[in-house]
Design a protein around this motif. Sequence first.
Motif, PDB file in Angstrom:
ATOM      1  N   ASN A  85      -0.666  -9.442   0.926  1.00  0.00           N
ATOM      2  CA  ASN A  85       0.228  -9.854   2.012  1.00  0.00           C
ATOM      3  C   ASN A  85      -0.359  -9.554   3.383  1.00  0.00           C
ATOM      4  N   TYR A  86      -1.199  -8.539   3.470  1.00  0.00           N
ATOM      5  CA  TYR A  86      -1.786  -8.130   4.740  1.00  0.00           C
ATOM      6  C   TYR A  86      -3.286  -8.357   4.742  1.00  0.00           C
ATOM      7  N   GLY A  87      -3.756  -9.294   3.936  1.00  0.00           N
ATOM      8  CA  GLY A  87      -5.181  -9.536   3.796  1.00  0.00           C
ATOM      9  C   GLY A  87      -5.707  -8.868   2.543  1.00  0.00           C
ATOM     10  N   GLY A  88      -6.936  -9.142   2.226  1.00  0.00           N
ATOM     11  CA  GLY A  88      -7.543  -8.535   1.056  1.00  0.00           C
ATOM     12  C   GLY A  88      -6.992  -9.115  -0.239  1.00  0.00           C
ATOM     13  N   MET A 128      -7.568  -0.377   0.275  1.00  0.00           N
ATOM     14  CA  MET A 128      -6.674  -0.351   1.427  1.00  0.00           C
ATOM     15  C   MET A 128      -5.723   0.830   1.274  1.00  0.00           C
ATOM     16  N   THR A 129      -5.402   1.482   2.365  1.00  0.00           N
ATOM     17  CA  THR A 129      -4.513   2.641   2.336  1.00  0.00           C
ATOM     18  C   THR A 129      -3.063   2.204   2.484  1.00  0.00           C
ATOM     19  N   LYS A 130      -2.156   3.140   2.239  1.00  0.00           N
ATOM     20  CA  LYS A 130      -0.724   2.854   2.397  1.00  0.00           C
ATOM     21  C   LYS A 130      -0.397   2.517   3.845  1.00  0.00           C
ATOM     22  N   ASP A 131      -1.159   3.086   4.788  1.00  0.00           N
ATOM     23  CA  ASP A 131      -0.935   2.774   6.202  1.00  0.00           C
ATOM     24  C   ASP A 131      -1.289   1.313   6.489  1.00  0.00           C
TER      25      ASP A 131
END
Length: 182
Positions: A85-88, A128-131
């Motif tokens: 949803n946020y890339g990747g 990717m991190t939770k942030d």
Amino acid sequence: MRIRSTARIIAVTMATVILVACSGDSTDAPAPESESASSAPGVDETTSFTPKQVEPVIVDENLAKPAHDPGLNVDWQIMSVNYGNYGGSVIHVLVTNRNDVPLPADAFAPPTLAISDYSGKVTEIQRMTKDEYPGLVSALDLPLGPGASTNLAYAFQTSYGSLYNAEFKIGNVIFKGSLPRS
């Protein structure tokens, strides 16, 4: 009038104290034992999870089938690989505990992902991190009970299309090839 109101309040308070004292419930008495016994299977508290050192299991054919991890005594199955949803890209993995004891939340290291390009150059991909990816479950947060299964999601900073020649390692299993896509 004030004396009558005060007298009524004292009388009601005294009556309440007497009723409570006569109720028969003693806080000092032990609780009665339950007559019904639980039929739910119990987990032996003295037995704990112990991983084994094993050679990695390589899965390079039919990456969508479950793979058994003999070191952790769990099954891993890649359920889907999707755009993030946020890339990747996000890899969804089903884990099933085959142990007679709970699998601790920290039983295995975070998974890794490497991709190879057309020239054969291997690149380690950053998770990717939770942030960076709010709300993403990226690890077991509680122990997984005996025989239980749960879905885990791991987001990586790579394009969905680059997963045609990938190496995804989780626990003691390495999935190699074109990762399953939904």
